[in-house]
Motif scaffolding. Structure first.
Motif, mmCIF file in Angstrom:
data_model
loop_
_atom_site.group_PDB
_atom_site.id
_atom_site.type_symbol
_atom_site.label_atom_id
_atom_site.label_comp_id
_atom_site.label_asym_id
_atom_site.label_seq_id
_atom_site.Cartn_x
_atom_site.Cartn_y
_atom_site.Cartn_z
ATOM 1 N N LEU A 1 0.823 -1.214 0.000
ATOM 2 C CA LEU A 1 0.000 0.000 0.000
ATOM 3 C C LEU A 1 0.857 1.266 0.000
ATOM 4 O O LEU A 1 0.458 2.292 -0.566
ATOM 5 C CB LEU A 1 -0.934 0.012 1.212
ATOM 6 N N VAL A 2 2.024 1.205 0.620
ATOM 7 C CA VAL A 2 2.924 2.366 0.631
ATOM 8 C C VAL A 2 3.314 2.745 -0.793
ATOM 9 O O VAL A 2 3.266 3.915 -1.180
ATOM 10 C CB VAL A 2 4.180 2.069 1.476
ATOM 11 N N ASP A 3 3.674 1.742 -1.596
ATOM 12 C CA ASP A 3 4.062 1.993 -2.990
ATOM 13 C C ASP A 3 2.866 2.447 -3.820
ATOM 14 O O ASP A 3 3.000 3.301 -4.705
ATOM 15 C CB ASP A 3 4.669 0.726 -3.592
ATOM 16 N N ILE A 4 1.696 1.877 -3.552
ATOM 17 C CA ILE A 4 0.490 2.283 -4.280
ATOM 18 C C ILE A 4 0.165 3.747 -4.021
ATOM 19 O O ILE A 4 -0.141 4.508 -4.945
ATOM 20 C CB ILE A 4 -0.703 1.376 -3.890
ATOM 21 N N VAL A 5 0.249 4.162 -2.767
ATOM 22 C CA VAL A 5 -0.028 5.563 -2.425
ATOM 23 C C VAL A 5 0.979 6.486 -3.093
ATOM 24 O O VAL A 5 0.615 7.516 -3.678
ATOM 25 C CB VAL A 5 -0.010 5.761 -0.889
ATOM 26 N N ILE A 6 2.266 6.126 -3.024
ATOM 27 C CA ILE A 6 3.319 6.986 -3.570
ATOM 28 C C ILE A 6 3.194 7.137 -5.081
ATOM 29 O O ILE A 6 3.248 8.250 -5.623
ATOM 30 C CB ILE A 6 4.707 6.433 -3.203
ATOM 31 N N HIS A 7 3.006 6.014 -5.779
ATOM 32 C CA HIS A 7 3.082 6.040 -7.246
ATOM 33 C C HIS A 7 1.728 6.122 -7.944
ATOM 34 O O HIS A 7 1.627 6.728 -9.017
ATOM 35 C CB HIS A 7 3.849 4.820 -7.745
ATOM 36 N N VAL A 8 0.697 5.511 -7.363
ATOM 37 C CA VAL A 8 -0.620 5.519 -8.014
ATOM 38 C C VAL A 8 -1.455 6.704 -7.557
ATOM 39 O O VAL A 8 -2.028 7.422 -8.375
ATOM 40 C CB VAL A 8 -1.357 4.188 -7.745
ATOM 41 N N VAL A 9 -1.517 6.925 -6.244
ATOM 42 C CA VAL A 9 -2.335 8.021 -5.723
ATOM 43 C C VAL A 9 -1.681 9.370 -5.993
ATOM 44 O O VAL A 9 -2.296 10.281 -6.555
ATOM 45 C CB VAL A 9 -2.595 7.840 -4.210
ATOM 46 N N PHE A 10 -0.405 9.506 -5.587
ATOM 47 C CA PHE A 10 0.293 10.781 -5.783
ATOM 48 C C PHE A 10 0.967 10.874 -7.150
ATOM 49 O O PHE A 10 1.353 11.965 -7.581
ATOM 50 C CB PHE A 10 1.334 11.002 -4.686
ATOM 51 N N GLY A 11 1.130 9.748 -7.820
ATOM 52 C CA GLY A 11 1.688 9.765 -9.173
ATOM 53 C C GLY A 11 3.162 10.072 -9.234
ATOM 54 O O GLY A 11 3.660 10.516 -10.272
ATOM 55 N N LEU A 12 3.906 9.844 -8.147
ATOM 56 C CA LEU A 12 5.334 10.134 -8.158
ATOM 57 C C LEU A 12 6.048 9.226 -9.156
ATOM 58 O O LEU A 12 6.055 8.014 -9.036
ATOM 59 C CB LEU A 12 5.940 9.922 -6.758
#
Length: 372
Positions: A293-304
């Motif tokens: 979930l940490v990676d999902i938030v960083i890359h999918v939610v915030f789009g980093l």
């Protein structure tokens, strides 16, 4: 290591004495450039290696870096094998087969010659999870020195991975003790934040400029974020503006437009969703998904960095062979086991075809633009 040496001995793709950023696929040369704010421990490792390699030839430096990367990946694969065998409970043969299957994933192939933070993260996270899982299975809390040391190493390589340890600690049998230790570590990080406020603020500004927000082009998720764990992106050569103002030829990752790669991506996504939902009550599955979930938030939610999310796969690729192993363990019918192995073999063949093609194209790019 054989893959890495092909690139290291033939061209300057592994180590270029002048190029710091964007050697290929957006990977940077961490021997020259590692962020003290995002990767403090890697910065110390890079500085030490730089001192050791002063005066060395490009080939010597390349061989040293490939050796380090391959050793870290081997250690990663060893602990994935141990998780499958000792924690999930697969037989030695099944654990070895899934470990070998994992070794052919895109992330492992690229990281075998990529000296960047991701190859270190891909090693230290499975080691942490093995001992964490072992403690949960044996109903034995990790000792304070081991828990603190592993947390400092994991977060020291990549700061954001501190949150993975935080989240899995919430699910632990020893939540109270682990969270109290993480609170003390967090307070220490806060003190460092105050001391190096200016540098951290500059780094946060840089990261903010690379936040794109959620993308409506789902190919980024299927190919660059998830799919690139298994398949190397299509090799695309382009000219980019380098840090010194000059234009250089570089490789960036492209999307596959052909039918077969897309069928592979979408069927793989559906297959993984099916496995996760089917095994949602499995405690090891919960730990893995919570950390993901940490990676999902960083890359999918915030789009980093979503346009080059394939470079971040070392932070989470290790969870997938374990996910496949959990499903394999829970299949009781011999008939369905054979079907399951057949499905994995289909994906394996697809990965092999596409990865071989991309490695071949990347190798010839290296020979042409990064001649020794």
């Amino acid at each position: 290591m054989s893959v890495g040496l092909c690139f290291g001995l033939s061209a300057k793709l592994v180590y270029h004495p002048n190029y710091i950023c964007d050697l290929y696929f957006g990977f940077d040369n961490a021997l020259h450039e590692a962020s003290f704010v995002r990767h403090p421990l890697l910065k110390l490792i890079s500085k030490s290696l730089n001192l050791l390699l002063i005066g060395s030839s490009v080939k010597t430096s390349s061989v040293v870096l490939v050796t380090i990367c391959s050793s870290l990946l081997s250690l990663q694969n060893l602990f994935i094998f141990k998780i499958l065998n000792k924690i999930v409970g697969l037989t030695t043969t099944s654990s070895l087969w899934l470990s070998l299957f994992f070794m052919t994933f895109a992330g492992n192939l690229l990281l075998s010659f990529t000296f960047d933070s991701y190859v270190f993260t891909s090693c230290v996270l499975p080691i942490f999870f093995y001992y964490f899982f072992k403690g949960e299975k044996e109903n034995k809390e990790l000792s304070t020195p081991l828990f603190i040391l592993s947390t400092v190493i994991v977060a020291g390589i990549t700061v954001s991975n501190f949150f993975k340890i935080l989240l899995v600690s919430f699910l632990s049998k020893f939540k109270k003790d682990y969270l109290s230790k993480l609170f003390l570590i967090g307070c220490s990080f806060l003190g460092i934040f105050i001391v190096f406020y200016d540098k951290i603020q500059a780094s946060l500004s840089f990261m903010k400029s690379h936040l794109y927000g959620p993308s409506f082009d789902f190919s980024y998720y299927f190919q660059f974020f998830l799919g690139s764990v298994f398949v190397i992106p299509r090799v695309v050569t382009t000219r980019i503006l380098y840090i010194d103002g000059c234009s250089i030829d570089a490789v960036i990752g492209g999307s596959y437009s052909a039918i077969f790669p897309n069928v592979l991506y979408y069927s793989l996504f559906l297959f993984l969703v099916f496995i996760v939902l089917k095994n949602r009550s499995n405690i090891w599955m919960r730990f893995l998904i919570v950390s993901f979930l940490v990676d999902i938030v960083i890359h999918v939610v915030f789009g980093l960095g979503i346009h080059e999310a394939y470079i971040f796969t070392g932070n989470y690729a290790f969870i997938f062979p374990i996910i496949f192993g959990i499903e394999f363990k829970n299949i009781s019918s011999h008939k369905f086991r054979k079907l399951y192995v057949g499905i994995l073999m289909f994906f394996f063949v697809g990965f092999a075809i596409l990865n071989s093609q991309s490695l071949y194209e990347l190798y010839h790019f290296a020979l042409y633009f990064y001649k020794n």
